[in-house]
Design an enzyme around this catalytic site. Structure first.
Site, mmCIF file in Angstrom:
data_model
loop_
_atom_site.group_PDB
_atom_site.id
_atom_site.type_symbol
_atom_site.label_atom_id
_atom_site.label_comp_id
_atom_site.label_asym_id
_atom_site.label_seq_id
_atom_site.Cartn_x
_atom_site.Cartn_y
_atom_site.Cartn_z
ATOM 1 N N CYS A 34 -4.768 -26.752 -139.797
ATOM 2 C CA CYS A 34 -4.847 -26.479 -138.767
ATOM 3 C C CYS A 34 -4.024 -27.132 -137.946
ATOM 4 O O CYS A 34 -3.299 -28.073 -138.322
ATOM 5 C CB CYS A 34 -6.326 -26.519 -138.162
ATOM 6 S SG CYS A 34 -6.787 -25.691 -136.915
ATOM 7 N N CYS A 43 -4.851 -28.016 -134.211
ATOM 8 C CA CYS A 43 -5.427 -28.550 -133.236
ATOM 9 C C CYS A 43 -5.405 -30.010 -133.044
ATOM 10 O O CYS A 43 -5.373 -30.510 -131.982
ATOM 11 C CB CYS A 43 -6.810 -27.903 -133.053
ATOM 12 S SG CYS A 43 -8.036 -28.433 -134.462
ATOM 13 N N CYS A 54 -5.419 -24.329 -131.618
ATOM 14 C CA CYS A 54 -5.219 -24.134 -133.216
ATOM 15 C C CYS A 54 -3.817 -23.266 -133.268
ATOM 16 O O CYS A 54 -3.688 -22.720 -134.373
ATOM 17 C CB CYS A 54 -6.290 -23.569 -133.752
ATOM 18 S SG CYS A 54 -7.869 -24.583 -133.633
ATOM 19 N N LYS A 76 -15.840 -18.534 -138.767
ATOM 20 C CA LYS A 76 -16.013 -19.843 -138.029
ATOM 21 C C LYS A 76 -16.215 -19.235 -136.626
ATOM 22 O O LYS A 76 -15.591 -18.713 -136.024
ATOM 23 C CB LYS A 76 -14.951 -20.507 -138.084
ATOM 24 C CG LYS A 76 -14.819 -21.621 -137.369
ATOM 25 C CD LYS A 76 -13.524 -22.311 -137.389
ATOM 26 C CE LYS A 76 -13.425 -23.900 -136.727
ATOM 27 N NZ LYS A 76 -12.309 -24.454 -136.769
ATOM 28 N N ARG A 116 -15.042 -33.200 -132.373
ATOM 29 C CA ARG A 116 -14.095 -33.136 -131.745
ATOM 30 C C ARG A 116 -13.943 -34.836 -131.215
ATOM 31 O O ARG A 116 -12.483 -35.182 -130.767
ATOM 32 C CB ARG A 116 -14.203 -32.554 -130.361
ATOM 33 C CG ARG A 116 -13.967 -31.121 -130.938
ATOM 34 C CD ARG A 116 -14.225 -30.134 -129.849
ATOM 35 N NE ARG A 116 -14.137 -28.613 -130.356
ATOM 36 C CZ ARG A 116 -14.529 -27.424 -129.634
ATOM 37 N NH1 ARG A 116 -15.086 -27.677 -128.442
ATOM 38 N NH2 ARG A 116 -14.404 -26.247 -130.160
ATOM 39 N N LYS A 146 -19.070 -21.559 -140.935
ATOM 40 C CA LYS A 146 -19.242 -22.775 -140.171
ATOM 41 C C LYS A 146 -19.822 -22.221 -138.667
ATOM 42 O O LYS A 146 -19.025 -21.351 -138.153
ATOM 43 C CB LYS A 146 -17.858 -23.419 -140.074
ATOM 44 C CG LYS A 146 -17.817 -24.648 -139.230
ATOM 45 C CD LYS A 146 -16.429 -25.175 -139.337
ATOM 46 C CE LYS A 146 -16.341 -26.528 -138.440
ATOM 47 N NZ LYS A 146 -15.003 -27.004 -138.406
ATOM 48 N N SER A 197 -20.805 -31.242 -137.523
ATOM 49 C CA SER A 197 -20.832 -32.603 -137.125
ATOM 50 C C SER A 197 -22.172 -32.584 -136.041
ATOM 51 O O SER A 197 -22.734 -33.753 -136.241
ATOM 52 C CB SER A 197 -19.714 -32.849 -136.106
ATOM 53 O OG SER A 197 -19.391 -32.287 -135.215
ATOM 54 N N TYR A 225 -21.275 -34.305 -143.925
ATOM 55 C CA TYR A 225 -21.157 -35.837 -143.949
ATOM 56 C C TYR A 225 -22.248 -36.580 -144.292
ATOM 57 O O TYR A 225 -22.472 -37.634 -144.453
ATOM 58 C CB TYR A 225 -21.104 -35.872 -142.259
ATOM 59 C CG TYR A 225 -19.811 -34.944 -141.611
ATOM 60 C CD1 TYR A 225 -18.684 -35.565 -141.599
ATOM 61 C CD2 TYR A 225 -20.303 -33.982 -140.967
ATOM 62 C CE1 TYR A 225 -17.860 -35.180 -140.936
ATOM 63 C CE2 TYR A 225 -19.153 -33.249 -140.188
ATOM 64 C CZ TYR A 225 -17.854 -33.659 -140.410
ATOM 65 O OH TYR A 225 -16.710 -32.936 -139.557
#
Length: 326
Positions: A121, A123, A131, A196, A206, A249, A275, A314
């Site tokens: 990506c 971004c 993006c 997404k 972010r 996602k 996240s 994570y």
């Protein structure tokens, strides 16, 4: 009471042995992909405030993290980069010596068997945080495709095993597939962020990746959370264009979409346990409100039950330890 007729479902729950015998869904360490954030510089190990236990790492600290991942039996990592400099076209994403390219080479040199999934990506590398290529406040689709293909090729040249484009530009899979094939990487699979959503669950990421948009939002290219049929159109396009895996996602609020994708397509389905989902569990656990181990394993198992073959999470390191205990 002897005249009542009902099913004795509890018979199959009477002991741990019987429960194990009839268990329908399994979570394995081999199902997990662990995200790592790589920052330019030296001696960097910055814990992400909103993601306890997750760090931004410089290359000199990456090796120890990789060693731990391998020792835990986690088979794959997905790498996200934090470049020292950003520009309007995200040139750090496709530079031969970009941070992800350097991290990929280091990873494959240290642990050749560890699969490297490269997030593809722009971004994190653009000064505007979007993006793709920007004109005014419009994100341009077609001019962005060439840059994404260049990024994928550069990542493959660095040794990435799987390319994972997350930009949601129309045609991104076909552009990347053509670019990889022409560059001699026809064998490299694409793990597409096929479905997404524009989600409130991305906030901590972010912060971790320093990739927040500097104006507007991403709703012109990421999906509206109210839409279900659109997800099937997006996934079908990526299948037609050459995707090898399909990512959904986020995961928790979209378990129905994971099941829809699993039921409608034969490719491996990947759930991204994002996240915000991680941060909520961590915050509740730190406050003593939940049993972290029980909740994490139940959550990941729920994603598997919904139809996910693999999970980007994570929680991967903790989950691997807990699964080993079991």
């Amino acid at each position: 009471m002897t005249q009542l007729h009902f099913q004795r479902h509890r018979r199959l729950r009477q002991s741990a042995g019987i429960r194990a015998m009839v268990k329908e869904t399994y979570l394995h360490k081999e199902d997990l992909i662990y995200p790592i954030f790589i920052a330019e510089g030296e001696n960097i190990k910055n814990e992400v405030a909103s993601m306890p236990g997750v760090f931004q790492l410089s290359l000199d600290n990456l090796g120890a993290e990789l060693d731990e991942v391998v020792a835990l039996g986690i088979p794959a990592v997905i790498l996200f980069g934090l470049p020292a400099e950003k520009d309007a076209v995200g040139s750090g994403a496709y530079h031969d010596h970009g941070i992800i390219q350097k991290a990929t080479r280091l990873t494959k040199e240290r642990h050749p068997e560890l699969l490297v999934v490269a997030d593809t990506c722009l971004c994190e590398y653009t000064d505007h945080g979007h993006c793709g290529v920007v004109e005014g406040e419009q994100i341009l689709n077609d001019p962005s495709l060439n840059l994404l293909a260049q990024t994928a090729i550069s990542q493959a040249q660095a040794g990435a095993d799987i390319i994972a484009p997350s930009n949601m530009m129309d045609g991104f899979v076909t552009a990347i597939r053509a670019g990889l094939d022409e560059a001699g990487f026809a064998h490299i699979p694409i793990m597409s962020y096929a479905v997404k959503y524009a989600s409130g669950y991305y906030g901590p990421f972010r912060e971790a990746a320093d990739g927040a948009p500097q104006f507007g939002d991403r709703k012109t290219y990421q999906m509206d959370s109210s839409n279900r049929l659109e997800a099937m159109r997006e996934a079908a396009s990526d299948v037609d264009e050459g995707a090898d895996f399909l990512i959904v996602k986020p995961a928790l609020a979209y378990l129905d979409i994971i099941r829809d994708v699993k039921n409608n397509f034969v490719l491996p389905v990947v759930a991204y346990n994002v996240s915000g989902e991680y941060a909520m569990v961590k915050a509740a656990a730190i406050n003593g409100w939940i049993d972290e181990k029980a909740v994490v394993l139940e959550t990941l198992l729920g994603m598997k039950r919904a139809g996910a073959d693999l999970i980007i999470t994570y929680h991967a390191k903790d989950a691997a330890r807990w699964l080993e205990e079991k």
